[in-house]
Design an enzyme around this catalytic site. Structure first.
Site, PDB file in Angstrom:
ATOM      1  N   GLY A 290       0.800  -1.191  -0.045  1.00 52.17           N
ATOM      2  CA  GLY A 290       0.032   0.090   0.080  1.00 52.17           C
ATOM      3  C   GLY A 290       0.890   1.218  -0.052  1.00 52.17           C
ATOM      4  O   GLY A 290       0.440   2.308   0.440  1.00 52.17           O
ATOM      5  N   SER A 291       1.891   1.380  -0.491  1.00 57.05           N
ATOM      6  CA  SER A 291       2.918   2.475  -0.360  1.00 57.05           C
ATOM      7  C   SER A 291       2.315   3.611  -1.485  1.00 57.05           C
ATOM      8  O   SER A 291       2.546   4.725  -1.430  1.00 57.05           O
ATOM      9  CB  SER A 291       4.276   2.410  -0.545  1.00 57.05           C
ATOM     10  OG  SER A 291       4.703   1.907  -1.934  1.00 57.05           O
ATOM     11  N   ASN A 292       1.754   3.157  -2.474  1.00 57.42           N
ATOM     12  CA  ASN A 292       1.480   3.884  -3.541  1.00 57.42           C
ATOM     13  C   ASN A 292       0.179   4.636  -2.863  1.00 57.42           C
ATOM     14  O   ASN A 292      -0.545   5.749  -3.021  1.00 57.42           O
ATOM     15  CB  ASN A 292       1.012   3.295  -4.983  1.00 57.42           C
ATOM     16  CG  ASN A 292       2.016   3.258  -5.546  1.00 57.42           C
ATOM     17  OD1 ASN A 292       2.420   4.482  -6.272  1.00 57.42           O
ATOM     18  ND2 ASN A 292       2.691   2.203  -5.994  1.00 57.42           N
TER      19      ASN A 292
ATOM     20  N   ARG B 180      -4.649  -8.160  -9.725  1.00 55.88           N
ATOM     21  CA  ARG B 180      -5.584  -9.220 -10.122  1.00 55.88           C
ATOM     22  C   ARG B 180      -6.130  -8.835 -11.560  1.00 55.88           C
ATOM     23  O   ARG B 180      -6.437  -7.418 -11.645  1.00 55.88           O
ATOM     24  CB  ARG B 180      -6.997  -9.604  -9.237  1.00 55.88           C
ATOM     25  CG  ARG B 180      -7.796 -10.413  -9.380  1.00 55.88           C
ATOM     26  CD  ARG B 180      -8.626 -10.526  -8.097  1.00 55.88           C
ATOM     27  NE  ARG B 180      -7.739 -11.344  -7.096  1.00 55.88           N
ATOM     28  CZ  ARG B 180      -7.492 -12.678  -7.104  1.00 55.88           C
ATOM     29  NH1 ARG B 180      -7.848 -13.386  -8.247  1.00 55.88           N
ATOM     30  NH2 ARG B 180      -6.780 -13.295  -6.256  1.00 55.88           N
TER      31      ARG B 180
ATOM     32  N   LEU C 293      -8.885  -7.861 -14.143  1.00 58.39           N
ATOM     33  CA  LEU C 293     -10.256  -7.815 -14.072  1.00 58.39           C
ATOM     34  C   LEU C 293     -11.118  -7.918 -15.308  1.00 58.39           C
ATOM     35  O   LEU C 293     -10.439  -7.556 -16.540  1.00 58.39           O
ATOM     36  CB  LEU C 293     -10.512  -6.281 -13.509  1.00 58.39           C
ATOM     37  CG  LEU C 293     -10.042  -5.899 -12.069  1.00 58.39           C
ATOM     38  CD1 LEU C 293      -9.872  -4.538 -12.036  1.00 58.39           C
ATOM     39  CD2 LEU C 293     -11.015  -6.558 -11.016  1.00 58.39           C
TER      40      LEU C 293
ATOM     41  N   ASN D 134      -4.847   2.901 -13.257  1.00 59.35           N
ATOM     42  CA  ASN D 134      -3.807   1.954 -12.771  1.00 59.35           C
ATOM     43  C   ASN D 134      -2.294   2.538 -12.981  1.00 59.35           C
ATOM     44  O   ASN D 134      -1.794   3.168 -13.803  1.00 59.35           O
ATOM     45  CB  ASN D 134      -3.915   0.755 -13.365  1.00 59.35           C
ATOM     46  CG  ASN D 134      -2.824  -0.469 -13.062  1.00 59.35           C
ATOM     47  OD1 ASN D 134      -2.625  -0.638 -11.611  1.00 59.35           O
ATOM     48  ND2 ASN D 134      -2.033  -1.094 -13.934  1.00 59.35           N
TER      49      ASN D 134
ATOM     50  N   HIS E 283       1.608   1.178 -13.299  1.00 58.90           N
ATOM     51  CA  HIS E 283       2.438  -0.079 -13.705  1.00 58.90           C
ATOM     52  C   HIS E 283       3.842   0.265 -13.774  1.00 58.90           C
ATOM     53  O   HIS E 283       4.222   1.186 -14.208  1.00 58.90           O
ATOM     54  CB  HIS E 283       1.585  -0.380 -15.087  1.00 58.90           C
ATOM     55  CG  HIS E 283       2.394  -1.876 -15.460  1.00 58.90           C
ATOM     56  ND1 HIS E 283       2.058  -3.206 -14.985  1.00 58.90           N
ATOM     57  CD2 HIS E 283       3.533  -2.049 -16.390  1.00 58.90           C
ATOM     58  CE1 HIS E 283       2.863  -3.759 -15.569  1.00 58.90           C
ATOM     59  NE2 HIS E 283       3.652  -3.325 -16.537  1.00 58.90           N
TER      60      HIS E 283
ATOM     61  N   SER F 161       4.054   3.822 -15.199  1.00 61.20           N
ATOM     62  CA  SER F 161       3.048   4.671 -16.237  1.00 61.20           C
ATOM     63  C   SER F 161       1.895   4.540 -15.064  1.00 61.20           C
ATOM     64  O   SER F 161       1.559   3.476 -14.938  1.00 61.20           O
ATOM     65  CB  SER F 161       2.869   3.787 -17.638  1.00 61.20           C
ATOM     66  OG  SER F 161       4.231   3.642 -18.279  1.00 61.20           O
TER      67      SER F 161
ATOM     68  N   THR G 245      -8.298  -0.522 -19.531  1.00 64.96           N
ATOM     69  CA  THR G 245      -9.141  -1.033 -20.430  1.00 64.96           C
ATOM     70  C   THR G 245      -9.217  -2.575 -20.469  1.00 64.96           C
ATOM     71  O   THR G 245      -8.156  -3.142 -19.670  1.00 64.96           O
ATOM     72  CB  THR G 245      -9.003  -0.394 -21.846  1.00 64.96           C
ATOM     73  OG1 THR G 245      -7.495  -0.991 -22.198  1.00 64.96           O
ATOM     74  CG2 THR G 245      -8.722   0.958 -22.106  1.00 64.96           C
TER      75      THR G 245
ATOM     76  N   LEU H  70      -4.934  -6.435 -20.663  1.00 65.05           N
ATOM     77  CA  LEU H  70      -4.184  -5.979 -19.699  1.00 65.05           C
ATOM     78  C   LEU H  70      -3.048  -5.028 -19.923  1.00 65.05           C
ATOM     79  O   LEU H  70      -2.105  -5.189 -20.563  1.00 65.05           O
ATOM     80  CB  LEU H  70      -3.413  -7.658 -19.115  1.00 65.05           C
ATOM     81  CG  LEU H  70      -2.413  -7.415 -17.892  1.00 65.05           C
ATOM     82  CD1 LEU H  70      -3.189  -7.192 -16.663  1.00 65.05           C
ATOM     83  CD2 LEU H  70      -1.861  -8.830 -17.737  1.00 65.05           C
ATOM     84  N   ASP H  71      -3.014  -4.097 -18.870  1.00 68.12           N
ATOM     85  CA  ASP H  71      -1.683  -3.072 -19.162  1.00 68.12           C
ATOM     86  C   ASP H  71      -1.761  -2.314 -20.554  1.00 68.12           C
ATOM     87  O   ASP H  71      -0.558  -1.783 -20.539  1.00 68.12           O
ATOM     88  CB  ASP H  71      -0.454  -3.560 -18.511  1.00 68.12           C
ATOM     89  CG  ASP H  71      -0.775  -4.201 -17.313  1.00 68.12           C
ATOM     90  OD1 ASP H  71      -1.262  -3.711 -16.288  1.00 68.12           O
ATOM     91  OD2 ASP H  71       0.433  -5.189 -16.886  1.00 68.12           O
TER      92      ASP H  71
ATOM     93  N   GLU I 208       7.290   6.288  -8.537  1.00 68.44           N
ATOM     94  CA  GLU I 208       5.966   6.235  -8.533  1.00 68.44           C
ATOM     95  C   GLU I 208       5.205   7.016  -7.473  1.00 68.44           C
ATOM     96  O   GLU I 208       4.015   7.380  -7.831  1.00 68.44           O
ATOM     97  CB  GLU I 208       5.706   4.625  -8.271  1.00 68.44           C
ATOM     98  CG  GLU I 208       6.164   3.708  -9.158  1.00 68.44           C
ATOM     99  CD  GLU I 208       5.826   2.248  -9.053  1.00 68.44           C
ATOM    100  OE1 GLU I 208       4.668   2.218  -8.528  1.00 68.44           O
ATOM    101  OE2 GLU I 208       6.619   1.285  -9.080  1.00 68.44           O
TER     102      GLU I 208
HETATM  103  C1  GAR Z   1       3.836  -1.033  -7.437  1.00 63.80           C
HETATM  104  O1  GAR Z   1       5.368  -0.938  -7.711  1.00 63.80           O
HETATM  105  C2  GAR Z   1       3.087  -0.846  -8.632  1.00 63.80           C
HETATM  106  O2  GAR Z   1       3.505  -0.305  -9.797  1.00 63.80           O
HETATM  107  C3  GAR Z   1       2.983  -2.082  -8.911  1.00 63.80           C
HETATM  108  O3  GAR Z   1       2.590  -2.973  -7.630  1.00 63.80           O
HETATM  109  C4  GAR Z   1       3.395  -2.320  -6.672  1.00 63.80           C
HETATM  110  C5  GAR Z   1       2.707  -2.116  -5.638  1.00 63.80           C
HETATM  111  O4  GAR Z   1       3.235  -1.520  -4.527  1.00 63.80           O
HETATM  112  N1  GAR Z   1       1.702  -2.539  -9.738  1.00 63.80           N
HETATM  113  C6  GAR Z   1       1.766  -3.570 -10.600  1.00 63.80           C
HETATM  114  O5  GAR Z   1       2.558  -4.216 -11.019  1.00 63.80           O
HETATM  115  C7  GAR Z   1       0.241  -3.545 -11.416  1.00 63.80           C
HETATM  116  N2  GAR Z   1       0.676  -4.290 -12.641  1.00 63.80           N
HETATM  117  P1  GAR Z   1       2.360  -0.660  -3.084  1.00 63.80           P
HETATM  118  O6  GAR Z   1       1.480  -1.706  -2.532  1.00 63.80           O
HETATM  119  O7  GAR Z   1       3.755  -0.514  -2.304  1.00 63.80           O
HETATM  120  O8  GAR Z   1       1.881   0.348  -3.832  1.00 63.80           O
END
Ligand code: GAR
Length: 229
Positions: free
Chosen positions: A15-17, A94, A96, A110, A112, A139, A144, A147-148, A177
């Site tokens: 959950g850092s983002n 996941r 969707l 999202n 990525h 990014s 959509t 995927l990605d 990010e």
């Molecule tokens: C992040 O690096 C994000 O870009 C990636 O998961 C990590 C989540 O970290 N997302 C993906 O790979 C999506 N395809 P977080 O839980 O610390 O935010």
């Protein structure tokens, strides 16, 4: 009740983002309110972080449903219960289904960890090294059904060094990010942004290439060149 745009954040992991978005809200860089954090994993750190901050949380685990469509229907009902303006995937790991994604067309984004369209899917840091690339990044894109593969709104770039490993790349990219996601959300909230087919329109200008943080977009989500590129 707050008039700010309402965010529902979906996260599977630490959950850092999510926290970076929340920090931006607290520091008034982002005029939004987080209504809920929803996870598909009961042990997601994101749920714990949200609870500590008094934000509603929900966990909906796929194993409790016979079919993916039932799981996604439950997820949709939960999300819609918060009437969000934006559904924000922040490490939601996941895939969707198309019906789910179409329901949130133009309002689900999202982050990525690659310079899309390069390296969709998993293990992006390792794949950048295997491909011998000299730049990496992250990014933020509209979601959509493929995927990605949705239209990319903004990216952040960084150089790859000779001694880099997947772990050092991940460690250096994560703080970027954390700048990119709140800045992109602020852009979406402060401008009239529309997804028309595969085109992103910002204040009626079509975005020809993704905005780059630090060049076209600042940390507050302001466009450096009026109207974008
Ligand atoms: C992040 O690096 C994000 O870009 C990636 O998961 C990590 C989540 O970290 N997302 C993906 O790979 C999506 N395809 P977080 O839980 O610390 O935010």
């Amino acid at each position: 009740m707050s008039e700010y745009p309402r965010l529902v954040i979906m996260a599977s992991g630490r959950g850092s983002n999510f926290q970076a978005i929340q920090d931006a809200i607290e520091q008034r860089r982002l005029a939004a309110t987080t209504c809920a954090v929803i996870s598909d994993r009961a042990n997601a750190g994101a749920l714990e972080l949200a609870t500590e901050q008094g934000i509603d949380t929900l966990c909906i685990e796929p194993r409790h449903f016979a079919h993916r469509t039932d799981f996604e229907r439950a997820l949709m009902t939960a999300i819609n219960g918060f009437s969000p303006n934006w559904v924000v995937l922040a490490g939601f790991m996941r895939v969707l289904g198309a019906d789910f994604v179409r329901h949130y067309h133009g309002r689900m984004i999202n982050i990525h960890p690659s310079l899309l369209p390069r390296h969709r899917g998993l293990h992006t840091h390792r794949r950048v090294l295997e491909a011998g690339e000299d730049e990496h990044g992250a990014s933020v894109h509209f979601v959509t059904p493929a995927l990605d593969a949705g239209p990319v709104i903004a990216q952040v770039q960084m150089p790859v060094a000779q001694h880099d490993t997947p772990d050092t790349l991940a460690d250096r990219l994560l703080p970027l990010e954390h700048r990119l996601y709140p800045a992109t959300l602020a852009l979406l909230i402060n401008h009239r942004v529309e997804l028309r087919d595969e085109d992103i329109c910002i204040d009626d200008h079509t975005l020809a290439t993704p905005l780059r943080l630090g060049r076209d977009l600042d940390d507050h989500g302001r466009l450096v060149e009026p109207g974008g590129r």
